[in-house]
Design a protein around this motif. Structure first.
Motif, PDB file in Angstrom:
ATOM      1  N   PHE A  20      28.852  54.178  51.783  1.00 45.44           N
ATOM      2  CA  PHE A  20      28.733  54.063  53.245  1.00 45.44           C
ATOM      3  C   PHE A  20      30.049  54.425  53.954  1.00 45.44           C
ATOM      4  O   PHE A  20      30.175  54.256  55.159  1.00 45.44           O
ATOM      5  N   GLY A  21      31.028  54.883  53.190  1.00 49.04           N
ATOM      6  CA  GLY A  21      32.282  55.348  53.772  1.00 49.04           C
ATOM      7  C   GLY A  21      33.385  54.311  53.880  1.00 49.04           C
ATOM      8  O   GLY A  21      34.409  54.569  54.522  1.00 49.04           O
ATOM      9  N   HIS A  22      33.214  53.153  53.264  1.00 47.23           N
ATOM     10  CA  HIS A  22      34.233  52.110  53.330  1.00 47.23           C
ATOM     11  C   HIS A  22      35.296  52.309  52.251  1.00 47.23           C
ATOM     12  O   HIS A  22      35.013  52.833  51.179  1.00 47.23           O
ATOM     13  N   ASP A  23      36.497  51.864  52.536  1.00 47.59           N
ATOM     14  CA  ASP A  23      37.616  51.874  51.600  1.00 47.59           C
ATOM     15  C   ASP A  23      37.616  50.503  50.922  1.00 47.59           C
ATOM     16  O   ASP A  23      37.901  49.495  51.571  1.00 47.59           O
ATOM     17  N   VAL A  24      37.281  50.459  49.639  1.00 42.64           N
ATOM     18  CA  VAL A  24      37.050  49.187  48.959  1.00 42.64           C
ATOM     19  C   VAL A  24      37.957  49.041  47.746  1.00 42.64           C
ATOM     20  O   VAL A  24      38.106  49.971  46.959  1.00 42.64           O
ATOM     21  N   ASP A  25      38.561  47.859  47.612  1.00 48.57           N
ATOM     22  CA  ASP A  25      39.174  47.489  46.344  1.00 48.57           C
ATOM     23  C   ASP A  25      38.711  46.080  46.000  1.00 48.57           C
ATOM     24  O   ASP A  25      38.013  45.445  46.778  1.00 48.57           O
ATOM     25  N   THR A  26      39.063  45.630  44.827  1.00 42.19           N
ATOM     26  CA  THR A  26      38.583  44.332  44.365  1.00 42.19           C
ATOM     27  C   THR A  26      39.751  43.466  43.919  1.00 42.19           C
ATOM     28  O   THR A  26      40.842  43.963  43.615  1.00 42.19           O
ATOM     29  N   ALA A  27      39.505  42.173  43.861  1.00 42.32           N
ATOM     30  CA  ALA A  27      40.514  41.251  43.340  1.00 42.32           C
ATOM     31  C   ALA A  27      40.864  41.629  41.904  1.00 42.32           C
ATOM     32  O   ALA A  27      42.014  41.495  41.486  1.00 42.32           O
ATOM     33  N   PHE A  28      39.887  42.135  41.157  1.00 42.48           N
ATOM     34  CA  PHE A  28      40.140  42.553  39.778  1.00 42.48           C
ATOM     35  C   PHE A  28      41.097  43.743  39.731  1.00 42.48           C
ATOM     36  O   PHE A  28      41.907  43.852  38.817  1.00 42.48           O
ATOM     37  N   ASP A  29      41.014  44.645  40.720  1.00 44.37           N
ATOM     38  CA  ASP A  29      41.897  45.818  40.767  1.00 44.37           C
ATOM     39  C   ASP A  29      43.365  45.425  40.776  1.00 44.37           C
ATOM     40  O   ASP A  29      44.210  46.161  40.286  1.00 44.37           O
ATOM     41  N   GLU A  30      43.662  44.301  41.373  1.00 46.57           N
ATOM     42  CA  GLU A  30      45.047  43.877  41.541  1.00 46.57           C
ATOM     43  C   GLU A  30      45.393  42.659  40.693  1.00 46.57           C
ATOM     44  O   GLU A  30      46.350  41.944  40.994  1.00 46.57           O
ATOM     45  N   ASP A  31      44.606  42.419  39.665  1.00 47.91           N
ATOM     46  CA  ASP A  31      44.836  41.275  38.770  1.00 47.91           C
ATOM     47  C   ASP A  31      44.902  39.954  39.528  1.00 47.91           C
ATOM     48  O   ASP A  31      45.741  39.100  39.248  1.00 47.91           O
ATOM     49  N   LEU A  32      44.013  39.806  40.515  1.00 51.45           N
ATOM     50  CA  LEU A  32      43.959  38.577  41.309  1.00 51.45           C
ATOM     51  C   LEU A  32      42.793  37.670  40.910  1.00 51.45           C
ATOM     52  O   LEU A  32      42.516  36.687  41.595  1.00 51.45           O
ATOM     53  N   ALA A  33      42.128  37.980  39.816  1.00 52.91           N
ATOM     54  CA  ALA A  33      40.935  37.230  39.429  1.00 52.91           C
ATOM     55  C   ALA A  33      41.219  35.748  39.194  1.00 52.91           C
ATOM     56  O   ALA A  33      40.350  34.913  39.398  1.00 52.91           O
ATOM     57  N   ARG A  34      42.430  35.412  38.801  1.00 49.57           N
ATOM     58  CA  ARG A  34      42.771  34.007  38.547  1.00 49.57           C
ATOM     59  C   ARG A  34      43.692  33.435  39.632  1.00 49.57           C
ATOM     60  O   ARG A  34      44.250  32.357  39.469  1.00 49.57           O
ATOM     61  N   SER A  35      43.828  34.164  40.718  1.00 53.94           N
ATOM     62  CA  SER A  35      44.718  33.732  41.801  1.00 53.94           C
ATOM     63  C   SER A  35      44.013  32.748  42.728  1.00 53.94           C
ATOM     64  O   SER A  35      42.786  32.688  42.780  1.00 53.94           O
ATOM     65  N   SER A  36      44.811  32.017  43.491  1.00 51.44           N
ATOM     66  CA  SER A  36      44.250  31.060  44.453  1.00 51.44           C
ATOM     67  C   SER A  36      43.611  31.806  45.628  1.00 51.44           C
ATOM     68  O   SER A  36      43.880  32.993  45.845  1.00 51.44           O
ATOM     69  N   ASP A  37      42.798  31.090  46.381  1.00 51.59           N
ATOM     70  CA  ASP A  37      42.178  31.667  47.584  1.00 51.59           C
ATOM     71  C   ASP A  37      43.247  32.199  48.529  1.00 51.59           C
ATOM     72  O   ASP A  37      43.109  33.283  49.084  1.00 51.59           O
ATOM     73  N   ARG A  38      44.290  31.426  48.732  1.00 57.21           N
ATOM     74  CA  ARG A  38      45.359  31.834  49.635  1.00 57.21           C
ATOM     75  C   ARG A  38      46.025  33.134  49.179  1.00 57.21           C
ATOM     76  O   ARG A  38      46.342  33.993  49.998  1.00 57.21           O
TER      77      ARG A  38
END
Length: 84
Positions: A20-38
């Motif tokens: 749909f034309g959005h620029d998307v990344d994921t928490a997994f892309d940046e090794d944030l899978a185990r990071s806090s919400d903040r």
């Protein structure tokens, strides 16, 4: 729209949103899978991305004031998991 998918959403949503034309990344892309919400929200905001999540903690506006981030979309599906 610039979007970050939280670790609790399927990475497979990325390709659908990009179609749909959005620029998307994921928490997994940046090794944030185990990071806090903040931490996840901080990284999303630093990149001017809206965070897509299932985490209802983000609905606490005193803890996550809207003026301090690019936005949060909290999805509340009627059921979670793979569809058969």
């Amino acid at each position: 729209m610039k979007i970050k998918l939280d670790h609790n959403l399927s990475r497979h949503l990325r390709s659908s949103l990009e179609a749909f034309g959005h620029d998307v990344d994921t928490a997994f892309d940046e090794d944030l899978a185990r990071s806090s919400d903040r931490e996840v929200l901080y990284e999303a905001s630093a990149q001017d991305r809206i965070l897509f999540t299932l985490d209802t903690d983000f609905l606490t506006l005193k803890a996550y004031p809207p003026k301090r981030h690019a936005g949060v979309v909290v999805f509340r599906p009627t059921r979670q998991g793979a569809l058969l």
